[in-house]
Design a protein around this motif. Structure first.
Motif, mmCIF file in Angstrom:
data_model
loop_
_atom_site.group_PDB
_atom_site.id
_atom_site.type_symbol
_atom_site.label_atom_id
_atom_site.label_comp_id
_atom_site.label_asym_id
_atom_site.label_seq_id
_atom_site.Cartn_x
_atom_site.Cartn_y
_atom_site.Cartn_z
ATOM 1 N N VAL A 1 -12.461 -4.041 7.659
ATOM 2 C CA VAL A 1 -12.399 -4.573 6.298
ATOM 3 C C VAL A 1 -13.814 -4.746 5.737
ATOM 4 O O VAL A 1 -14.082 -4.402 4.580
ATOM 5 C CB VAL A 1 -11.641 -5.921 6.291
ATOM 6 C CG1 VAL A 1 -11.745 -6.590 4.948
ATOM 7 C CG2 VAL A 1 -10.176 -5.697 6.685
ATOM 8 N N LEU B 1 -7.357 -3.005 1.331
ATOM 9 C CA LEU B 1 -8.023 -3.945 2.241
ATOM 10 C C LEU B 1 -6.994 -4.795 2.980
ATOM 11 O O LEU B 1 -7.172 -5.109 4.165
ATOM 12 C CB LEU B 1 -9.028 -4.805 1.459
ATOM 13 C CG LEU B 1 -10.259 -4.010 0.976
ATOM 14 C CD1 LEU B 1 -11.051 -4.821 -0.042
ATOM 15 C CD2 LEU B 1 -11.144 -3.608 2.146
ATOM 16 N N GLY B 2 -5.912 -5.158 2.298
ATOM 17 C CA GLY B 2 -4.830 -5.881 2.983
ATOM 18 C C GLY B 2 -4.256 -5.022 4.103
ATOM 19 O O GLY B 2 -4.002 -5.513 5.214
ATOM 20 N N TYR C 1 4.244 -7.306 10.347
ATOM 21 C CA TYR C 1 3.431 -7.526 9.146
ATOM 22 C C TYR C 1 3.983 -6.870 7.894
ATOM 23 O O TYR C 1 3.311 -6.823 6.868
ATOM 24 C CB TYR C 1 1.999 -7.040 9.402
ATOM 25 C CG TYR C 1 1.332 -7.757 10.553
ATOM 26 C CD1 TYR C 1 0.980 -9.102 10.439
ATOM 27 C CD2 TYR C 1 1.063 -7.106 11.761
ATOM 28 C CE1 TYR C 1 0.360 -9.778 11.497
ATOM 29 C CE2 TYR C 1 0.453 -7.771 12.814
ATOM 30 C CZ TYR C 1 0.111 -9.107 12.679
ATOM 31 O OH TYR C 1 -0.489 -9.770 13.718
ATOM 32 N N HIS D 1 -2.775 -8.571 -8.076
ATOM 33 C CA HIS D 1 -2.727 -9.507 -6.943
ATOM 34 C C HIS D 1 -2.666 -10.914 -7.518
ATOM 35 O O HIS D 1 -3.662 -11.419 -8.014
ATOM 36 C CB HIS D 1 -3.953 -9.303 -6.058
ATOM 37 C CG HIS D 1 -4.022 -7.913 -5.506
ATOM 38 N ND1 HIS D 1 -3.537 -7.573 -4.268
ATOM 39 C CD2 HIS D 1 -4.465 -6.747 -6.047
ATOM 40 C CE1 HIS D 1 -3.690 -6.274 -4.062
ATOM 41 N NE2 HIS D 1 -4.263 -5.744 -5.128
ATOM 42 N N HIS E 1 4.129 -3.486 2.527
ATOM 43 C CA HIS E 1 2.866 -2.782 2.295
ATOM 44 C C HIS E 1 3.082 -1.326 2.674
ATOM 45 O O HIS E 1 3.164 -1.002 3.862
ATOM 46 C CB HIS E 1 1.759 -3.432 3.132
ATOM 47 C CG HIS E 1 1.563 -4.876 2.798
ATOM 48 N ND1 HIS E 1 0.616 -5.305 1.907
ATOM 49 C CD2 HIS E 1 2.241 -5.990 3.175
ATOM 50 C CE1 HIS E 1 0.687 -6.625 1.771
ATOM 51 N NE2 HIS E 1 1.670 -7.068 2.532
ATOM 52 N N PRO F 1 -5.138 0.108 -12.335
ATOM 53 C CA PRO F 1 -4.499 0.869 -11.266
ATOM 54 C C PRO F 1 -3.977 -0.055 -10.157
ATOM 55 O O PRO F 1 -4.599 -1.065 -9.853
ATOM 56 C CB PRO F 1 -5.631 1.751 -10.739
ATOM 57 C CG PRO F 1 -6.887 1.142 -11.229
ATOM 58 C CD PRO F 1 -6.568 0.333 -12.435
ATOM 59 N N GLY F 2 -2.863 0.309 -9.575
ATOM 60 C CA GLY F 2 -2.302 -0.476 -8.471
ATOM 61 C C GLY F 2 -1.728 -1.795 -8.929
ATOM 62 O O GLY F 2 -1.670 -2.102 -10.124
ATOM 63 N N ASN G 1 -4.642 0.166 -5.237
ATOM 64 C CA ASN G 1 -6.002 -0.266 -5.552
ATOM 65 C C ASN G 1 -6.709 -0.832 -4.326
ATOM 66 O O ASN G 1 -6.158 -0.851 -3.218
ATOM 67 C CB ASN G 1 -6.018 -1.222 -6.751
ATOM 68 C CG ASN G 1 -5.225 -2.488 -6.497
ATOM 69 O OD1 ASN G 1 -5.047 -2.923 -5.358
ATOM 70 N ND2 ASN G 1 -4.734 -3.088 -7.566
ATOM 71 N N GLU G 2 -7.909 -1.311 -4.584
ATOM 72 C CA GLU G 2 -8.797 -1.682 -3.492
ATOM 73 C C GLU G 2 -8.219 -2.809 -2.632
ATOM 74 O O GLU G 2 -8.225 -2.725 -1.397
ATOM 75 C CB GLU G 2 -10.169 -2.103 -4.055
ATOM 76 C CG GLU G 2 -10.988 -0.955 -4.647
ATOM 77 C CD GLU G 2 -10.460 -0.423 -5.979
ATOM 78 O OE1 GLU G 2 -9.679 -1.151 -6.662
ATOM 79 O OE2 GLU G 2 -10.810 0.703 -6.358
ATOM 80 N N LEU G 3 -7.727 -3.858 -3.274
ATOM 81 C CA LEU G 3 -7.276 -5.000 -2.479
ATOM 82 C C LEU G 3 -5.997 -4.690 -1.708
ATOM 83 O O LEU G 3 -5.753 -5.241 -0.640
ATOM 84 C CB LEU G 3 -7.066 -6.227 -3.372
ATOM 85 C CG LEU G 3 -8.271 -6.716 -4.176
ATOM 86 C CD1 LEU G 3 -8.077 -8.176 -4.568
ATOM 87 C CD2 LEU G 3 -9.560 -6.521 -3.435
ATOM 88 N N GLN G 4 -5.170 -3.795 -2.270
ATOM 89 C CA GLN G 4 -4.009 -3.378 -1.488
ATOM 90 C C GLN G 4 -4.470 -2.693 -0.203
ATOM 91 O O GLN G 4 -3.958 -2.963 0.882
ATOM 92 C CB GLN G 4 -3.129 -2.408 -2.304
ATOM 93 C CG GLN G 4 -2.357 -3.085 -3.428
ATOM 94 C CD GLN G 4 -1.617 -2.060 -4.281
ATOM 95 O OE1 GLN G 4 -2.222 -1.446 -5.170
ATOM 96 N NE2 GLN G 4 -0.340 -1.879 -4.035
ATOM 97 N N LEU H 1 -4.511 -11.599 2.948
ATOM 98 C CA LEU H 1 -5.761 -11.023 3.458
ATOM 99 C C LEU H 1 -6.390 -10.087 2.428
ATOM 100 O O LEU H 1 -7.616 -10.041 2.281
ATOM 101 C CB LEU H 1 -5.501 -10.304 4.788
ATOM 102 C CG LEU H 1 -5.172 -11.264 5.952
ATOM 103 C CD1 LEU H 1 -4.617 -10.499 7.148
ATOM 104 C CD2 LEU H 1 -6.412 -12.060 6.356
ATOM 105 N N GLY H 2 -5.560 -9.367 1.690
ATOM 106 C CA GLY H 2 -6.074 -8.544 0.599
ATOM 107 C C GLY H 2 -6.771 -9.412 -0.440
ATOM 108 O O GLY H 2 -7.856 -9.088 -0.932
ATOM 109 N N SER I 1 -6.742 -4.729 7.017
ATOM 110 C CA SER I 1 -6.722 -5.979 7.760
ATOM 111 C C SER I 1 -5.480 -6.037 8.647
ATOM 112 O O SER I 1 -5.528 -6.503 9.797
ATOM 113 C CB SER I 1 -6.759 -7.124 6.753
ATOM 114 O OG SER I 1 -6.643 -8.332 7.401
ATOM 115 N N GLY I 2 -4.375 -5.550 8.129
ATOM 116 C CA GLY I 2 -3.145 -5.503 8.929
ATOM 117 C C GLY I 2 -3.281 -4.551 10.102
ATOM 118 O O GLY I 2 -2.857 -4.859 11.230
ATOM 119 N N LEU J 1 -0.511 -10.058 4.858
ATOM 120 C CA LEU J 1 -1.415 -8.989 4.386
ATOM 121 C C LEU J 1 -1.721 -9.126 2.897
ATOM 122 O O LEU J 1 -2.791 -8.721 2.443
ATOM 123 C CB LEU J 1 -0.831 -7.609 4.683
ATOM 124 C CG LEU J 1 -0.513 -7.283 6.143
ATOM 125 C CD1 LEU J 1 -0.426 -5.781 6.348
ATOM 126 C CD2 LEU J 1 -1.492 -7.900 7.090
#
Lengths: 369, 369, 369, 369
Positions: free
Chosen positions: A351, A328-329, A298, C11, A11, C7-8, A323-326, C328-329, A332-333, C325
């Motif tokens: 998060v 958020l991961g 992590y 997942h 990450h 983008p990005g 992007n967003e989920l990257q 979690l994402g 969270s880490g 992670l």
């Protein structure tokens, strides 16, 4: 040699080099080519034309140096200034320090305006300095390494004379291209600038531009195709949408930091950066431990605090192909790392704050509607 | 944009950039990484140690600049010399011209020894110049861009002070690394050299070497892994075997040229290069037509004659990751091009001459015996 | 054609195909080779030897069919059974339905034991069926497509006669290898099994194994090198650690689902899968909308509910090359999707529950300690 | 494990798998994706439409099986025939033998027409067999593995009922796609054909075609994108030009063989293949030594003689992504190998004969004119 593999993806949240789109990695996975064949000039021509769009200039002249941001700085300075020329520079963070150091070593007379780190340039000071030096032929040189392609930047409209960036930042390529864009006024200044330069000299490039072969020396074939693929993706998403995405990710990060009860190293909202957030840790924590631990446990890469803020801040880079989920991961880490390292964070708090904002602001992906 | 695809592989026989081994392309097909994590310094350490082997030095200090050969030249000069210092330079071909131009523009006093192109440096002249300047602290700077990793080169044994090469030549990588190696005497000279430099300054590198983080600014992660893969292949083949292979391919090429009834631009055997052969065409032929036609009809990339020999020679690059049958395919293509362009070549003649030599000199592939 | 870029990164949390390690993608980015040269048999030999380790067998014989899991099923059945032979099969989910359908179409007499979806095989029923058919020469065939390399599996110790998996599942490769492993008893049965088979016939493979050339027809060169790289990574991490990682990610997912107030489609803890979690949605929600929305807005790929549970569940795949992670994402993304789609989820709740568990259970990465 | 690296490129001249264009390797260097997302069906739709063009059919229905040519054979047979059905098959080379063996093992009644190897099918015999079986509902099944995309083939015009090929042949992809195309009559026959089949059953595909999701089980994402890139290249070159290129390379190869004083295993010109040439060696030479030696010394991969002609012929594959200079390099290598192995060849003779022809017949590359 042994590699330091870990399960799953790395990450990557340093402020550069950043995540590269798979499309770009693919485009670059290729053989060398003769750069004197008609194919490479034809490709270069499209790149020079299109790269102007990321600077928002129609009158500027771009140069794609095989170098890094540091080399791009050097090219900007030596092509426009003569030894002894005065530069007003703002010292407000590690990279401004480095650029000032370069300016001094290159023999310019640098008028350094000191400010506390975490505060932006004081434009009032700049204005008064410019006013007191009436009838100056001042040029405006902008280090856009961490902003161009990510934040709003308008070279022509803002009267910028030289702007520059590096390929490994918001352009989301590997390191290796220092992209410099010069206004007509800067090109004019280059004609009389006496700084010694060869590798970084615009003149050689301009000569080959005129001949239509473009390259005074060998470019990286791979980076040219990579830049083509990267620009195609940027334009497909739309530069304005790219900038909005950075605003979104930057805002979300800052909301998370606030939810953790931590402070942004940048004091005022007007100076917040949508490409990187420097997070101040409590005095009883060494921020470099956070960075080490994130990587060791992590597979999360965060940025160290540098120089004056070493040990005091860690940095979350949120620029480039992301992007967003990257994010958020990552957040969270960071929460788990903070807990591991002894900071009393409520897991999920950052998060949740970021997601609350993102779930209201993230648009549908246009190609999938 | 439209690409200029052709059926089958491109036959890349320019003198650089050269063919990249698939292993290197694979090694480079990767994401960015944090260059401040422990992984990249660990990798860099092995590279700096191993790169010394290609210079045949144990006492030298290598630098891996994110630049091209032109930048490596600039680094060699500005770190060892002060403006006004005298350089004895030999003008004997296009790249020596370019280096001399750089030397002059960087403010050195260049004592240019002119010789006809196609003749090597006159060492007698050099000796007398050095003798007449008794008790000189002369440094020996060698442009090895087209030789190191392909031809016999022994930095320590020969007393070379700065040697340099570029990644896209015999190392068979993409463009982007200018590799400079400095002797202890050169490092000492760097302490007092007054040439202005920042991006190319060895001092910054040495500071980071001492810290064990190695990089004063962002390197190309991809090129580091590519260099690792490239060096692994070189050492697997054995540097001496690599040099023998270049001797073999260079000899075969020259035999073909002779069989075609054409002349090598290099007059004397002692100056023949095993990395490139410049072939002189008859006056009624424009050599640039040969290069164009080869690319347009046979997907064959040959080198143009440059400057003084433009239109008069074409060049066959035979360096880097290349084997016998690739070369024979190229030679066969050159024969067809010569015929197409109006030179009365006997098809198969050059290939036969080259093959007769190669079938006596090519060793078995060690990993397959 | 137009691609549906976003983008990005994507997942990827379907239960297969799964995320491929970059090392494997690199290893597969290669030219074809002659599979009759000595190189491919030498490679194949190491693969056959090492693939036995993932089945935990020393006495089994593996086959690497160029096919999918469906083809691996067919190979397992047709090599060991004759038309009309009786199979006891458990119907307890979509893929068991598909395998039973295949068994019936291949002409076997299938004794289907029905159970509600979300419940495992009733071993008591199996035991009584086996007991009532005394002196049976029963073979135990195991569909390990979603378990082998991710969950504890011990072919020899558990007396399994044929086990199989597909490359695109926990092995984290592209689709294209159906890996079947046969016990000595299964090989013996193959000698008399009368099912018609050619492509999937073990006999042809065994003949080429004996000759040392291994392949009765052309294998995918790329998948062989990919499998080599994938196995190397698995063994570097350690198969037991890989299994523990799946336990960790599976547990974390289930904790998140519970925190959201949603139910696992699998009723009993003993039947929970550490490779996929099917999440039951409230009746007022169509789970396929969740999957569509996740892809359209967050670049998140979730699995649909199939057949009986279509519209009622969505599936989170958490197998293969994946870390904390990344998961979690994904969980954070699921939360936002649930909210978007009208389920009253508390953002951050699932992530917090998962992170609380993961921050206590995730080990340091061994190569980085 | 240790790889059998050699300097320079491998020269791949087996009759399959063949050289893959870099564009295809790049397109395939990618992550897995959810094959149930809208992206993969959209891609598949274009592939099914475009693949018909390589069969020259507008009425046929193509199937892209995740299998090899052997699997494609099995699919063609089992979907159209019932056990006991009569097949007229011509035994005239190794692959016809293998297909006949498959036909017999699948339970068909095979009427084998024997002919000497090196002679084509005797169409007179076929005609008389068909006439004697009046009012037969015969289907014409064509194994196009080594011809489709390389030789003239017209499914609709010639009334072919099932045609098939494999991805690693003239399509120039990795192994892994068995492409089968069925005429309306063949699809009709499939409704009543009683051969047992599941994995290879067209019915399952047709069901998913109707649903618009296309895949009854998991396809290789990478091969789909690779096929897209491969077809794009084929259509850019133009299928007719591709076929002409194969004619050119086949002719050149045969001219070289004649110049060496060796015989083509194929007796009559009308049976010459433009995709592979089997060269008969003198009795005092073991052709397998030629193949071994070529690989060990020159990194050249040639095809062995198989079965009846083992030791007597070696094969030069000249199909797929290949151009003139690649072939000439190969021919030059074969000459050196012949000399090494004791055959009195005049070096350059075959190359000269081939080049004389090629220099008259090779067109300019359209994208470069």
């Amino acid at each position: 040699m042994d590699y330091m593999n870990g399960p799953g993806r790395n990450h990557l949240f340093v402020p550069g080099p950043v995540n590269i789109p798979d499309q770009v990695i693919r485009a670059m996975s290729r053989q060398n080519e003769d750069y004197r064949s008609p194919a490479i000039p034809a490709l270069t021509k499209t790149l020079l034309e299109d790269v102007k769009k990321i600077f928002k200039t129609t009158t500027g002249t771009p140069f794609l140096f095989p170098t890094t941001g540091t080399g791009a700085w050097e090219s900007a300075l030596t092509n426009t200034l003569s030894p002894g020329d005065r530069i007003v520079s703002f010292s407000l963070g590690q990279f401004s320090l480095l650029w000032i150091d370069q300016q001094q070593r290159l023999g310019f007379s640098v008028d350094v305006v000191e400010s506390d780190w975490g505060y932006g340039a004081d434009l009032g000071v700049l204005e008064s300095k410019l006013r007191s030096d009436s009838q100056h032929p001042a040029l405006l040189l902008v280090d856009g390494v961490s902003s161009i392609c990510a934040l709003d930047f308008r070279m022509d409209e803002w009267g910028v004379d030289v702007a520059l960036t590096g390929s490994q930042k918001a352009l989301s390529l590997p390191t290796g291209l220092g992209i410099v864009c010069a206004s007509p006024k800067a090109l004019e200044a280059a004609k009389t600038a006496k700084s010694v330069r060869v590798f970084f000299d615009w003149k050689d490039y301009l000569k080959f531009y005129k001949m239509g072969t473009y390259w005074p020396y060998t470019p990286s074939i791979q980076l040219l195709y990579g830049l083509r693929a990267g620009l195609d993706l940027l334009f497909e998403e739309g530069l304005d949408n790219v900038i909005k995405r950075h605003t979104r990710l930057g805002t979300a990060t800052r909301l998370a930091v606030a939810a953790w009860g931590l402070k942004n190293c940048t004091a005022k909202e007007e100076n917040f950066s949508d490409t990187v957030t420097a997070v101040v840790v409590p005095p009883y924590i060494d921020s470099s431990e956070i960075v080490k631990h994130a990587w060791k446990r992590y597979n999360l890469s965060l940025g160290l605090g540098l120089n004056k803020v070493a040990g005091k801040v860690f940095r979350i880079g949120h620029l480039g192909h992301l992007n967003e989920l990257q994010l958020l991961g990552c957040l969270s880490g960071v929460e788990m790392v903070l807990k591991d390292i002894g900071y009393p964070v409520k897991l999920g708090s950052g998060v949740a704050a970021a997601a609350a904002y993102l779930s209201n602001s993230t648009p549908l992906i246009p190609s999938r509607i």
